[in-house]
Design a protein around this motif. Structure first.
Motif, PDB file in Angstrom:
ATOM      1  N   UNK A 169     -33.352  33.070  17.834  1.00  0.00           N
ATOM      2  CA  UNK A 169     -33.674  33.530  16.492  1.00  0.00           C
ATOM      3  C   UNK A 169     -35.100  33.108  16.154  1.00  0.00           C
ATOM      4  N   UNK A 170     -35.844  34.008  15.556  1.00  0.00           N
ATOM      5  CA  UNK A 170     -37.216  33.706  15.151  1.00  0.00           C
ATOM      6  C   UNK A 170     -37.269  33.510  13.635  1.00  0.00           C
ATOM      7  N   UNK A 171     -38.114  32.582  13.211  1.00  0.00           N
ATOM      8  CA  UNK A 171     -38.368  32.347  11.794  1.00  0.00           C
ATOM      9  C   UNK A 171     -39.877  32.419  11.577  1.00  0.00           C
ATOM     10  N   UNK A 172     -40.289  32.811  10.350  1.00  0.00           N
ATOM     11  CA  UNK A 172     -41.676  33.198  10.129  1.00  0.00           C
ATOM     12  C   UNK A 172     -42.323  32.430   8.975  1.00  0.00           C
ATOM     13  N   UNK A 173     -43.647  32.489   8.950  1.00  0.00           N
ATOM     14  CA  UNK A 173     -44.437  31.734   7.973  1.00  0.00           C
ATOM     15  C   UNK A 173     -44.168  32.143   6.535  1.00  0.00           C
ATOM     16  N   UNK A 174     -43.707  33.370   6.296  1.00  0.00           N
ATOM     17  CA  UNK A 174     -43.562  33.861   4.923  1.00  0.00           C
ATOM     18  C   UNK A 174     -42.126  33.822   4.414  1.00  0.00           C
ATOM     19  N   UNK A 175     -41.278  32.962   4.980  1.00  0.00           N
ATOM     20  CA  UNK A 175     -39.873  32.914   4.586  1.00  0.00           C
ATOM     21  C   UNK A 175     -39.556  31.817   3.573  1.00  0.00           C
ATOM     22  N   UNK A 176     -40.549  31.335   2.845  1.00  0.00           N
ATOM     23  CA  UNK A 176     -40.317  30.251   1.885  1.00  0.00           C
ATOM     24  C   UNK A 176     -39.278  30.637   0.840  1.00  0.00           C
ATOM     25  N   UNK A 177     -39.291  31.896   0.401  1.00  0.00           N
ATOM     26  CA  UNK A 177     -38.322  32.320  -0.623  1.00  0.00           C
ATOM     27  C   UNK A 177     -36.889  32.186  -0.117  1.00  0.00           C
ATOM     28  N   UNK A 178     -36.671  32.435   1.165  1.00  0.00           N
ATOM     29  CA  UNK A 178     -35.326  32.301   1.727  1.00  0.00           C
ATOM     30  C   UNK A 178     -34.803  30.874   1.559  1.00  0.00           C
ATOM     31  N   UNK A 179     -35.697  29.903   1.744  1.00  0.00           N
ATOM     32  CA  UNK A 179     -35.293  28.496   1.625  1.00  0.00           C
ATOM     33  C   UNK A 179     -35.247  28.058   0.163  1.00  0.00           C
ATOM     34  N   UNK A 180     -36.170  28.554  -0.666  1.00  0.00           N
ATOM     35  CA  UNK A 180     -36.148  28.216  -2.096  1.00  0.00           C
ATOM     36  C   UNK A 180     -34.874  28.711  -2.768  1.00  0.00           C
ATOM     37  N   UNK A 181     -34.389  29.864  -2.332  1.00  0.00           N
ATOM     38  CA  UNK A 181     -33.197  30.448  -2.951  1.00  0.00           C
ATOM     39  C   UNK A 181     -31.901  29.770  -2.501  1.00  0.00           C
TER      40      UNK A 181
END
Length: 551
Positions: A169-181
């Motif tokens: 699975x890949x995770x990306x630099x712009x996924x902050x909202x996924x973790x904030x939510x």
């Protein structure tokens, strides 16, 4: 007499073969011995079309090192780097998988510890106290940031279901909202000491602990590290209460790490600016971090006695670096797809690490002749001007050139960069095939011949030089070889040539599908002069080739 004559003939024959072999190897051997003086060689400069390319959101999971903090750059803007990691029960020292908790457990402390990269600069011979310099730190010393550590509710799976669980699975630099939510707790670093949270800073001071045994004091010293006191009540509920008890009851949450990683999905280190502070950013090895839960319980051997126990959690497993950028106006404009000039080239080249930008190079390109497309094939242009690469491959006098040295020289735009800190190194690679060029592969430890190292000996003309002799020899001598476009980026580790995937769908104007991993790991940026005619000739990007022609 006959034997003597025979041996003389053999000796002469061997001598002739030896010198003939040396002559054939001149092209290769000579290039490796060339220094800064090029006696008896012909020098020519060739055009390089170079232009900006925005990189955009990119894969940032499981990097060797990760950025954490705020980095404010007058030229490029501000980057906030947050981080998320899975947490696992330590398999050793002490074994924390499926622990058994005794009666009346009470937590004494929960300490998060992550060592910094540091170097000892001085040690007091009397006290033994050491002074440290933190390495890989960017921004004013001890400038504050706001740091919040939460339990993450985002499950970072190992395998990608979209590939039938066949690829990671890949995770990306712009996924902050996924973790904030999906934050799953209140702030865990909620100590009343604001240096633990709202006014956190990367402290370079040595830490020491004093212990007393049989009235004798022992001082233990530790190198600088992030050391946070986490909420004890939270970990009592999340860890101690979820573990197997000595009476046999078992909630089953700490039995294996597979079960535990779903129950406690990890930590989220959220970074924000702290008031008017500029902030600081550090490159950190989170995989060296631990959470140590120290607690006391009733002794099973002696009634009324309390014993000390501990559970250790390691910050290993899947990780992701989460980047938020507020870009400066000039940088934004220069990397805007509508203004990038892929035909004539850009005057200024903006190279930025992280979710940044790079430069694309088209060797032997001219605005009024055919250049080379992304597949290395000639593009259509004016037919009355000769192609530079064709001239080298097919000289008019039919005498094959002996290429001794070829260099790409980039000049820093000092007027733009000013006193900004410059990256120590850049990485040049085959953009089409996403791999190193021949000179990188052929070089030894440190890649000093290949180069890309900042040369700051001239204050008013700082440069980066790449030796691409083997690449140019291959282009000229092997006429079937493809003149691929090259990419150049800032790098945090020249020995790391791995490539990371850009997130789909690609941002407008981005044609890349991959970019160097070591560039993602760097917060640094630099502005270079391009190769256009309006750049002063002594600062213009150029390809210089030193060669000899056989008589």
């Amino acid at each position: 007499m006959r034997n003597n004559s025979f041996f003389k003939i053999i000796l002469i024959a061997i001598t002739v073969v030896f010198f003939t072999s040396c002559d054939k190897d001149f092209n290769t051997i000579g290039g490796d011995l060339i220094g800064n003086e090029h006696f008896g060689l012909v020098n020519s400069n060739y055009n390089v079309i170079s232009y900006n390319q925005k990189i955009g959101p990119i894969q940032s999971n499981n990097l060797p090192v990760n950025a954490l903090g705020v980095y404010e750059d007058a030229v490029f803007g501000t980057t906030e780097a947050s981080f998320a990691t899975q947490v696992i029960l330590s398999p050793s020292n002490p074994v924390s998988v499926n622990p058994v908790i005794g009666k009346n457990p009470v937590i004494e402390s929960v300490i998060l510890n992550i060592p910094y990269f540091s170097t000892v600069t001085k040690t007091d011979p009397t006290s033994g106290e050491s002074t440290y310099r933190l390495d890989s730190i960017y921004g004013p010393e001890k400038s504050k940031i706001k740091l919040s550590v939460y339990e993450s509710g985002y499950f970072m799976r190992d395998l990608d279901p979209l590939t039938g669980f066949l690829e990671p699975q890949k995770f990306y630099t712009d996924q902050a909202d996924d973790f904030n939510n999906l934050i799953a707790s209140a702030r865990l670093n909620n100590d009343t000491d604001v240096s633990q949270n709202d006014a956190f800073f990367f402290n370079p001071d040595e830490r020491k602990e004093t212990t007393t045994v049989d009235e004798k004091e022992t001082v233990t010293r530790f190198a600088p590290a992030m050391r946070l006191f986490l909420n004890k009540d939270y970990f009592k509920t999340k860890i101690i209460d979820a573990a197997k008890k000595i009476d046999g009851t078992d909630p089953g949450k700490l039995t294996t790490n597979d079960v535990f990683k779903n129950f406690f999905r990890g930590l989220y280190f959220k970074v924000e600016k702290s008031g008017s502070n500029i902030g600081q950013m550090a490159m950190m090895n989170f995989k060296g971090g631990t959470i140590t839960i120290k607690y006391k319980e009733d002794s099973s051997a002696t009634e009324g006695e309390r014993v000390e126990k501990s559970i250790v959690l390691n910050l290993t497993g899947n990780t992701v670096n989460l980047l938020s950028n507020t870009n400066a106006t000039d940088y934004t404009n220069a990397t805007n797809p509508s203004v990038i000039d892929t035909i004539s080239g850009d005057t200024k080249l903006y190279l930025k690490g992280g979710e940044g930008a790079m430069a694309v190079l088209n060797l032997f390109g001219k605005t009024d002749v055919r250049g080379y497309d992304e597949d290395g094939k000639p593009t259509v242009g004016s037919n009355n001007v000769p192609d530079e690469l064709d001239d080298l491959r097919n000289p008019t006098d039919k005498k094959k050139l002996l290429i001794n040295e070829a260099n790409l020289i980039f000049h820093v735009d000092g007027a733009v960069m000013g006193t900004n800190k410059l990256p120590n190194r850049m990485y040049l690679y085959d953009l089409k095939n996403h791999r190193p060029i021949l000179d990188y592969v052929a070089d030894g430890a440190g890649l000093l011949v290949y180069g890309g190292v900042l040369n700051a000996t001239k204050v008013d003309d700082k440069t980066y030089k790449f030796r691409i002799t083997n690449h140019i020899r291959n282009l000229i001598n092997n006429k079937d070889s493809t003149n691929v476009k090259l990419g150049v980026v800032v790098t945090a580790d020249i020995n790391n040539s791995a490539m990371n995937i850009l997130r789909l769908p690609l941002k407008e104007g981005t044609t890349l599908t991959r970019a160097p991993q070591a560039s993602v790991m760097s917060p640094m940026g630099v502005v270079l002069h391009g190769g256009t005619a309006n750049v002063p000739e002594d600062k213009r990007l150029k390809l210089e080739i030193y060669y000899t022609k056989p008589n």
